[in-house]
Scaffold this active site. Sequence first.
Site, mmCIF file in Angstrom:
data_model
loop_
_atom_site.group_PDB
_atom_site.id
_atom_site.type_symbol
_atom_site.label_atom_id
_atom_site.label_comp_id
_atom_site.label_asym_id
_atom_site.label_seq_id
_atom_site.Cartn_x
_atom_site.Cartn_y
_atom_site.Cartn_z
ATOM 1 N N GLU A 81 42.947 37.573 42.086
ATOM 2 C CA GLU A 81 43.957 37.754 40.950
ATOM 3 C C GLU A 81 45.214 37.281 41.741
ATOM 4 O O GLU A 81 45.669 37.945 42.725
ATOM 5 C CB GLU A 81 44.118 38.977 40.482
ATOM 6 C CG GLU A 81 45.171 38.985 39.449
ATOM 7 C CD GLU A 81 45.573 40.501 39.112
ATOM 8 O OE1 GLU A 81 46.670 40.730 39.217
ATOM 9 O OE2 GLU A 81 44.772 41.400 38.769
ATOM 10 N N CYS B 123 51.346 42.544 38.236
ATOM 11 C CA CYS B 123 50.864 41.325 37.821
ATOM 12 C C CYS B 123 51.143 40.802 36.527
ATOM 13 O O CYS B 123 50.822 39.712 36.296
ATOM 14 C CB CYS B 123 49.395 41.308 38.128
ATOM 15 S SG CYS B 123 48.484 42.676 37.504
#
Length: 522
Positions: free
Chosen positions: A263, A300
């Site tokens: 990620e 994120c």
Amino acid sequence: MITGQNFIGKSPASTGSKNLTSYNPASGEAFKEVFVEATEKEVNEAVDLAVKAFKAYRKKSSTERANFLRAIAKNIMDLDHVLVERAMAETALPEGRIQGERGRTCNQLNAFADIIEEGSWVNARIDTAIPDRQPIPKPDLRKMEMPIGPIAVFGASNFPLAFSTAGGDTASALAAGNPVIVKGHESHLGTNELVSRAILKAAEETGMPDGVFSMVNGGISVGQQLVKDERIKAVGFTGSFRGGRALMDSAAARKNPIPVYAEMGSTNPVIAFPEKLTQEAAVLAQTLASSVTLGVGQFCTSPGLLLAIKSDALDAFKAELATALSSTPKGVMLNESIGKSYERTGNEVRNHQTVTSSSEKIEAGAAATVSVSGADFMANPELHHEVFGPFIIVVECADQSELPQVVDALDGQLTGSILATDSDLVNYEEVINSLREKVGRIIYNGMPTGVEVCPAMHHGGPYPSSSNGRYTSVGYDAITRFTRPVAFQSWPNSVLPEELKDSNPKGISRLINGELTNKAIE
């Protein structure tokens, strides 16, 4: 007690000559412990041990593995204030955030324990034989997900618990039946050691093989050694695009390439449609400001882009947003490096010739917003990159026809959010469909911050937000990143895995000759 050692399985190791230091980001002071970087020999020994452990661990029953995961969760909770205070000191995150993250970490472990104990996650599929089929007989075929071997997990800077040592990557890999080697993140070395000890204690308490878990301290060289080792079968990573891409390239260059489930960041665009913006400009600006500044913008899923069509309502929204962000107290960022990176990348955007900003200078931990036209945004790809921190770019599209062009110019994202009325949904259907193609999760009249851990969650998106948008790092499906399907053809029933036996001793749901059922095969 924190010793600064590595753990090669259950054995502490600290033979290296290179040291790492953990710092309090709020005060800048170093913690008293010296953390020893793992040597090449120690990393190699950790992989050796994981390979041996895999042969024993993959034979453990789902109940035994579930007990292991639950023991880890219990041991983490038993660390109580010791863990909370250390994590707070190493990250400058508030007590409530750390306590919530600890709860999420333990909930993930317990959830995976429940999943594997129930058993249907293996996705068992059975097609029974038809010996007299013409022109050729049909063989008996049975397929299920199975573990793949030692997994390397890299701790994340922004989640010292939920995405680190015992976080979702480790929990899902262990649940699937794989040993794990964690490379602790340099920003929270003490937290990493405390959690590592909790995992190793659980392994001993539940009779897991030595080497089912190891932890090594170190920087880039240690991480690269792990990824390049041909015995490592997959990698879990949460961090920057640069770091994730480097690991992907190393893994692809191996004799036997492996998947890196990375990620790697996202700008998480929010589209505010005209009618919604006209009706609720002030409220939406305050809501967005709260999301941008949550955790000092170090999520994120923090929104980094706002797309809208130029209008008086957008001008009012921008003014309200700027006021809300400027009135937010400056926060402490996770570490000095992240703070400097925020200043550098934020000021690069602010100083871009096409950008308009009310801020004189972007400072670490200080929230800010800038504006750019849709045409200039599309013409300057350097404005598309994530600025990791409390920063958002407002993209002003000239008209209704330019908005879909801007959406089409976006890179892959973890999330995309739609702020719309019912009429907006009808009038901008194609724009919404275009955004859907760019994201892993699309949100209606809400903000992207906050990721629910549940079966329906998907936390991953098209490249470059993640390395493979088909997979999620959050939620129950995360377990399938660390498995592979194996088909058994014409095997005696007595030696098949329990999940594939005629009698279905675990009572799981299976697809048998096209029908989903938990019944036995008569």
